[in-house]
Design an enzyme around this catalytic site. Structure first.
Site, short mmCIF file in Angstrom:
data_model
loop_
_atom_site.label_atom_id
_atom_site.label_comp_id
_atom_site.label_asym_id
_atom_site.label_seq_id
_atom_site.Cartn_x
_atom_site.Cartn_y
_atom_site.Cartn_z
NE ARG A 5 -3.43 0.61 0.07
CZ ARG A 5 -4.42 1.24 0.67
NH1 ARG A 5 -5.20 0.61 1.52
NH2 ARG A 5 -4.67 2.51 0.42
CB CYS A 72 -8.21 5.19 -12.03
SG CYS A 72 -6.51 5.23 -12.60
NE ARG A 87 -6.60 6.95 1.16
CZ ARG A 87 -7.21 8.14 1.19
NH1 ARG A 87 -7.65 8.70 0.09
NH2 ARG A 87 -7.38 8.76 2.34
CE1 TYR A 105 -0.73 5.11 3.08
CE2 TYR A 105 0.98 3.61 3.80
CZ TYR A 105 -0.31 3.84 3.40
OH TYR A 105 -1.18 2.78 3.27
#
Length: 120
Positions: A5, A72, A87, A105
């Site tokens: 992620r 997307c 994200r 991140y």
């Protein structure tokens, strides 16, 4: 298979800024996790409603991720949530344990995962 992620934010909804930010994020994810781009199965991108200039997936294609499936989506709108945020979730073919994965991140998106910041 394992997942990675990550997220980033942009200052303005401009095509070049979006593409550059996506390339930066994906490059850092790939480098931090020692990923062969050909092992990426798919990438799911979500963007807040204030990002409209370009699909974030174009940044992945621009950097040579051409065999993975890319999608997307618009991020769910939540009151007082982070604005201008992209994200990603990568699905990668390999045997890495989820505890070994380095989620990335950047910029203001670190507030999405304070536990990562605390671990540094």
């Amino acid at each position: 298979m394992f997942t990675i992620r990550g997220a980033t934010t942009i200052n303005e909804d401009m095509k070049d800024e979006i593409l550059n930010s996506v390339e930066e994020l994906l490059s850092k994810i790939i480098e931090a996790n020692n990923i062969d781009k050909e092992k990426i199965i798919s990438i799911i991108f979500s963007a807040t409603k204030d990002i409209k200039s370009v699909y974030p997936a174009e940044g992945a294609r621009k950097m040579g991720i051409t065999n993975a499936s890319l999608m997307c989506l618009q991020e769910m709108e939540v009151e007082n949530s982070l604005e201008r945020c992209i994200r990603v979730m990568l699905l990668v073919n390999g045997d890495k344990n989820q505890t070994e994965v380095k989620n990335i991140y950047l910029r203001d998106s670190i507030i999405l995962r304070p536990d990562i910041l605390e671990g540094k």
